[in-house]
Design an enzyme around this catalytic site. Structure first.
Site, PDB file in Angstrom:
ATOM      1  CE  LYS A   1      11.827  19.805  -9.649  1.00 25.07           C
ATOM      2  NZ  LYS A   1      10.561  20.254 -10.197  1.00 25.07           N
TER       3      LYS A   1
ATOM      4  CD  GLU B   1       8.966  12.941 -14.994  1.00 30.14           C
ATOM      5  OE1 GLU B   1       8.002  13.661 -15.292  1.00 30.14           O
ATOM      6  OE2 GLU B   1      10.052  13.389 -14.589  1.00 30.14           O
TER       7      GLU B   1
ATOM      8  CG  HIS C   1      -1.699  -1.248   1.436  1.00 28.64           C
ATOM      9  ND1 HIS C   1      -2.920  -1.508   0.880  1.00 28.64           N
ATOM     10  CD2 HIS C   1      -1.349  -2.362   2.138  1.00 28.64           C
ATOM     11  CE1 HIS C   1      -3.329  -2.725   1.244  1.00 28.64           C
ATOM     12  NE2 HIS C   1      -2.368  -3.268   1.999  1.00 28.64           N
TER      13      HIS C   1
ATOM     14  CB  SER D   1      13.303  23.134 -13.802  1.00 24.49           C
ATOM     15  OG  SER D   1      12.522  24.302 -13.859  1.00 24.49           O
TER      16      SER D   1
END
Ligand code: ARG
Length: 465
Positions: free
Chosen positions: A290, A297, A163, A284
């Site tokens: 970043k 992704e 979970h 970024s």
């Protein structure tokens, strides 16, 4: 928008007075994508021509001219010197028209006892087979990378989750080995698909077979197929092999997307379990601090192309009456795209697996949080005190609640605290409360103990590499 009719098609234009409307040509032409079948198309034609000669259907002289011409065309396409013409529709007719330019009328004899229907079915099976063989190598490379990292991190402790809540400590090596198993099954599915598709449609002709005395065994053997297909109608009209390939590719993509998702989570600031180098991250444009795991992704996202292709082709074939229909030309693009996508995703995943640098302290810290050794405590109560597991579970729950109220870990409770809940508890219980002892104790087959992980790596190398 009907466009101006051009000359009727050279290959099938005998009964046609005018040429196709411009829009007809646009919807019909497949050369822009099926040129990828050229090597398979030429191999199929070479096998077919050789068989025709052997059967006395074609003269040796014509057979030689055809073979020489086809070899030259292969060379021209390899070298980028071939002009693909949209007016010749597809790869089959582009090759044949060029052959006619090179060797004259004998080129027209190559199509004896075959049709584009069995030709394309053969080419496509060969292409999917070649692709499976290439992908298998890339999947093996991913397993190799995972195994190397698993061996390196056989002792590295991380939290195991259920979970997405900290559940029990596991080893990082064990976690990576889970993906070795998944990719192993994916390879098995592709191998199954390969074995089933490895039958040769050539000689099924348009749909009914042919009246020429061909030798289908010969062409099948020459092209590396296990046998000729048994039913000519089936051979030209099913694409289940491509669907199976897409299904196996989709499932592989789904597995890769799960690993990608984990990499993304592990890279995130609240976790910081791993770090990817500049090689697999991007910055970024507005936030200078970043470091984004874009490759992961994209692997996660590209799975959509695979499952999309699968559903697309299932839908193309659904409800198609036997035998061939032009609908089937729509089989190629999703299959090509799936192969390209999977190849890219596999390479990116292998790259990330080799690149990632685990923060073993961060992993251990989280592994020890959330009372992750509560099961070890309960097991101790069963093993040493002989409590039934359900009662041990209850006692452990009470101890977790006590530790929670005191704001400490289970290992920080005093023996007195413990005995207040269960008087028979002795000091030995503290031996099972560390994350190290927890993972070391998980020695059941397939478990997370470091020694088992090392043995599993060795066994997996034998099974898969
Ligand atoms: N380009 C076609 C395809 O991919 C080749 C077969 C054409 N057959 C036909 N009867 N028109 O399906």
């Amino acid at each position: 928008m009907t466009g101006k009719p051009s000359d009727s098609n050279a290959a099938w234009g005998g009964r046609f007075a005018g040429g196709p409307a411009e829009i007809m040509q646009r919807i019909n032409v497949s050369i822009d994508f099926d040129r990828r079948l050229y090597a398979q198309d030429i191999a199929g034609s070479l096998a077919h021509a050789a068989m025709l000669v052997k059967q006395g259907i074609l003269t040796a002289e014509d057979g030689e001219a055809i073979a020489r011409g086809l070899e030259q065309i292969h060379g021209e396409i390899d070298a980028g010197n071939f002009t693909f013409r949209r007016e010749h529709e597809d790869i089959h007719m582009n090759v044949e028209q060029r052959l006619a330019e090179l060797i004259g009328p004998a080129a027209g004899r190559l199509h004896t006892a075959r049709s584009r229907n069995d030709q394309v079915a053969t080419d496509f099976r060969l292409w999917v087979r070649d692709t499976i063989d290439r992908l298998d190598g890339e999947m093996k490379a991913l397993q190799e990378a995972l195994l190397a990292r698993a061996e390196e991190h056989a002792e590295t402790i991380m939290p195991g989750f259920t979970h997405l809540q900290v559940a029990q400590p596991v080893t990082f090596g064990h976690h990576l080995l889970a993906y070795v198993e998944m990719i192993g099954r994916d390879r098995g599915r592709l191998a199954d698909c390969r074995a089933r598709l490895n039958e040769c449609p050539l000689g099924s002709a348009a749909l009914a077979g042919t009246s020429f005395p061909i030798d289908r065994e010969a062409t099948a053997t020459k092209l590396g197929f296990a046998r000729p297909t048994a039913n000519s109608l089936d051979a030209v009209s099913d694409r289940d092999f491509a669907i199976e390939f897409l299904a196996a590719a989709s499932l592989t993509g789904v597995h890769l997307s799960r690993l990608a998702e984990e990499i993304i989570i592990w890279c995130s600031e609240p976790y910081r379990f791993i770090r990817l180098s500049d090689a697999f991250t991007t910055g970024s444009s507005i936030m200078p601090q970043k470091r984004n795991p874009d490759a992961a992704e994209l692997v996660r996202a590209k799975t959509g192309r695979l499952t999309g292709g699968l559903v697309g082709l299932l839908t193309v074939i659904k409800g198609l009456p036997l035998a061939y229909a032009k609908d089937m030309q729509e089989d190629k693009e999703p299959t090509f795209e799936a192969a390209d996508t999977l190849e890219l995703c596999l390479a990116a995943t292998t790259g990330m697996v080799l690149d990632m640098k685990p923060d073993t302290m961060a992993m251990r810290r989280v592994a020890a949080s959330g009372f992750s050794t509560a099961t070890d405590l309960a097991d101790w109560l069963v093993r040493v005190l002989g409590l039934p597991f359900r009662q041990a579970h209850h006692v452990t729950g009470t101890l977790v609640k006590l530790a929670e109220t005191k704001g400490v870990d289970l290992a920080d409770l005093s023996l007195g605290d413990m005995q207040g809940v269960e008087p028979k508890i002795v000091a030995g219980i503290f031996d099972v409360l560390t994350v190290e002892s927890s993972v070391r104790s998980r020695t059941s087959f397939g478990g997370t103990a470091p020694d088992l992980v090392r043995a599993s790596v060795a066994a997996a190398r034998k099974r898969f590499l």
